[in-house]
Design an enzyme around this catalytic site. Structure first.
Site, mmCIF file in Angstrom:
data_model
loop_
_atom_site.group_PDB
_atom_site.id
_atom_site.type_symbol
_atom_site.label_atom_id
_atom_site.label_comp_id
_atom_site.label_asym_id
_atom_site.label_seq_id
_atom_site.Cartn_x
_atom_site.Cartn_y
_atom_site.Cartn_z
ATOM 1 N N HIS A 238 0.807 -1.087 0.076
ATOM 2 C CA HIS A 238 0.120 -0.012 -0.100
ATOM 3 C C HIS A 238 1.073 1.141 0.033
ATOM 4 O O HIS A 238 2.120 1.044 0.474
ATOM 5 C CB HIS A 238 -0.813 -0.076 1.348
ATOM 6 N N GLN B 108 -4.589 -5.382 6.759
ATOM 7 C CA GLN B 108 -5.540 -6.262 6.310
ATOM 8 C C GLN B 108 -5.337 -7.622 7.029
ATOM 9 O O GLN B 108 -6.010 -8.596 6.519
ATOM 10 C CB GLN B 108 -5.139 -6.473 4.800
ATOM 11 N N LYS C 32 -10.463 -0.521 10.566
ATOM 12 C CA LYS C 32 -10.620 -1.814 9.659
ATOM 13 C C LYS C 32 -10.645 -3.120 10.410
ATOM 14 O O LYS C 32 -11.064 -4.243 9.735
ATOM 15 C CB LYS C 32 -9.113 -2.174 8.729
ATOM 16 N N CYS D 268 -4.509 2.516 -3.786
ATOM 17 C CA CYS D 268 -3.345 3.025 -3.195
ATOM 18 C C CYS D 268 -1.959 2.083 -3.406
ATOM 19 O O CYS D 268 -1.652 1.741 -2.395
ATOM 20 C CB CYS D 268 -3.653 3.022 -1.672
ATOM 21 N N ASP E 253 3.159 -4.708 8.095
ATOM 22 C CA ASP E 253 1.852 -3.884 7.916
ATOM 23 C C ASP E 253 0.641 -4.734 8.223
ATOM 24 O O ASP E 253 0.355 -5.593 7.137
ATOM 25 C CB ASP E 253 1.652 -3.070 6.619
HETATM 26 N N1 PLP Z 1 -1.609 -0.687 4.545
HETATM 27 C C1 PLP Z 1 -2.529 -1.717 3.907
HETATM 28 C C2 PLP Z 1 -2.339 -3.073 3.671
HETATM 29 C C3 PLP Z 1 -3.992 -1.100 3.563
HETATM 30 O O1 PLP Z 1 -4.967 -1.811 3.173
HETATM 31 C C4 PLP Z 1 -4.233 0.194 4.364
HETATM 32 C C5 PLP Z 1 -5.474 0.735 4.001
HETATM 33 O O2 PLP Z 1 -6.213 0.514 2.991
HETATM 34 C C6 PLP Z 1 -3.232 1.080 4.966
HETATM 35 C C7 PLP Z 1 -1.894 0.386 4.999
HETATM 36 C C8 PLP Z 1 -3.390 2.411 5.448
HETATM 37 O O3 PLP Z 1 -4.547 2.282 6.647
HETATM 38 P P1 PLP Z 1 -4.933 3.480 7.087
HETATM 39 O O4 PLP Z 1 -5.558 4.433 6.043
HETATM 40 O O5 PLP Z 1 -5.995 2.929 8.025
HETATM 41 O O6 PLP Z 1 -3.855 4.282 7.899
#
Ligand code: PLP
Length: 403
Positions: free
Chosen positions: A121, A201, A224, A362, A198
């Site tokens: 992401h 998900q 999430k 993203c 990270d």
């Molecule tokens: N990392 C992953 C794999 C994600 O799917 C997301 C959000 O879709 C993020 C990071 C960023 O999360 P946040 O916008 O809640 O900080």
């Protein structure tokens, strides 16, 4: 698992959109909230609202106790060793920015290398790029195979004496691939290199134990995982966090301030400048307790079952191309339909009451890897049903015939 009962906990799911029952399949973007979480926010504001950590008065002490109890709930949920290793942030993005900024100050210099992957992401790419420019380290990407897996052989060959950190997603938000993070950590540790995972998900879908994974850092977002927006978590190993400088300056993170010099608070407060989202923390703990009552093994089993149901049903639609073919996957099915633009598919599904996400999610480097402009993404949660997948499949088929 009684999904009908679970659905009753989520008031928003009873809604109709355009006169049709809402089919919410945008859970990778954010999940809906159970009543207990909504009530936790409301109850906290009604009954125990006061700024935390500084007050001698009753309400402040109550609010502080609740926030620290929430930290303990998070610790237990992710299997951390100590609440000192659980830092509240605004979400995954801030957690990664915190590590990038503070780790870079403590440990990175010009010429060093940080490994991410092609399936990250933007939140796990851009913070590193911003710092790479300033510090002069190199950001290198682990390649992704045509099936949507990390190329582990390439990964193993990327290590040099300049490699200082690996930062990868546990689960891809586009492909649903569950990455072999235990193996990634072992490989990196074999080279003396720490790993940030990270977990945006993964925490909503799989049992996660940071100590079993031996992760050095682990990040996730409250919103999430059925919790509120604006709160997230960074887990970090104490020995690393202690060596890292504060991320932001302000109240809460200091021990003493003078113009001659300032000393910093102990962990985890050193990394929590300013008034924290103590209401969000309490509501996040409620969400984690909600999931624990179902059991994360059961959540994982059920969602994998639903995901393979979706893959089978969607895979049978003519002209569909499902992006990513990992055998270990969860939560997400990304696809293209003939040469129809993903946003057209998304707009038409919306008219049928079906909420999906379209675009690059993203993850532009991953789109480039597959040579596609974007995808349509259906992402699952514990309250989704086979009937909703059937509605999605019928919707896609209808759109296919229209074109
Ligand atoms: N990392 C992953 C794999 C994600 O799917 C997301 C959000 O879709 C993020 C990071 C960023 O999360 P946040 O916008 O809640 O900080």
């Amino acid at each position: 698992m009684d999904i009908t009962r679970i659905r009753e906990d989520f008031p928003i799911l009873g809604q109709k959109v355009y006169g049709k029952p809402l089919v919410y399949l945008d859970n990778a973007a954010t999940t809906q909230k159970p009543l207990c979480v909504i009530d936790a926010v409301s109850n906290a504001y009604r009954n125990v609202n006061a700024n935390v950590h500084r007050g001698v008065h009753f309400l402040s002490q109550q609010a502080t106790e609740r926030m620290e109890a929430a930290r303990e709930t998070v610790r237990r949920f992710i299997g951390a060793g100590s609440t000192e290793e659980v830092i509240f942030t605004r979400g995954t993005t801030e957690s990664i920015n915190l590590v990038a900024s503070s780790f870079a100050k403590a440990f990175l210099k010009s010429g060093d290398e940080v490994l991410v992957s092609e399936m990250e992401h933007h939140s796990n790419i851009v913070p590193w790029q911003l710092l790479a420019e300033r510090v002069g380290f190199k950001l290198l990407a682990i390649p992704v195979t045509a099936d949507g897996l990390l190329d582990m052989e390439a990964f193993r060959n990327m290590f040099t004496e300049r490699t200082k950190l690996v930062s990868v997603a546990h689960v891809s938000n586009v492909l649903g691939t569950v990455n072999p993070v235990r193996e990634i950590v072992q490989t990196a540790h074999g080279h003396g290199v720490p790993v940030l995972i990270d977990g945006a998900q993964s925490v909503p879908h799989l049992p996660v134990n940071v100590r079993e994974l031996d992760a050095d850092f682990y990040a996730f977002s409250g919103h999430k995982v059925y919790g509120p927006t604006g709160i997230g978590v960074l887990y970090g190993k104490r020995e690393l966090l202690e060596k890292m400088p504060p991320y932001q300056g302000g109240g809460e993170m200091i021990a003493h301030v003078s113009f001659e010099g300032t000393t910093f608070n102990e962990l985890p407060f050193k990394f929590e400048a300013g008034t924290p989202d103590y209401i969000g923390a309490v509501a996040l703990a409620e969400a984690l307790d909600y999931l624990s009552a179902i059991g994360m093994e059961a959540v994982d089993r059920r969602e994998r079952q639903l995901c393979s149901y979706a893959l089978d049903a969607m895979g049978a639609i003519p002209d569909i191309r499902i992006i990513g073919n990992a055998s270990d996957r969860c939560g997400v099915v990304s696809f293209l339909l003939g040469d129809i633009h993903p946003s057209d598919v998304g707009i038409l599904l919306d008219k049928l009451g079906i909420a999906v996400r379209t675009g690059h999610h993203c993850a532009e480097p991953l789109m480039r890897r597959f040579g596609i402009p974007g995808t349509v993404r259906a992402s699952l949660a514990i309250y989704n049903t086979e009937a909703e997948i059937d509605a999605l499949v019928a919707g896609i088929d209808r759109i296919r015939k229209m074109f």
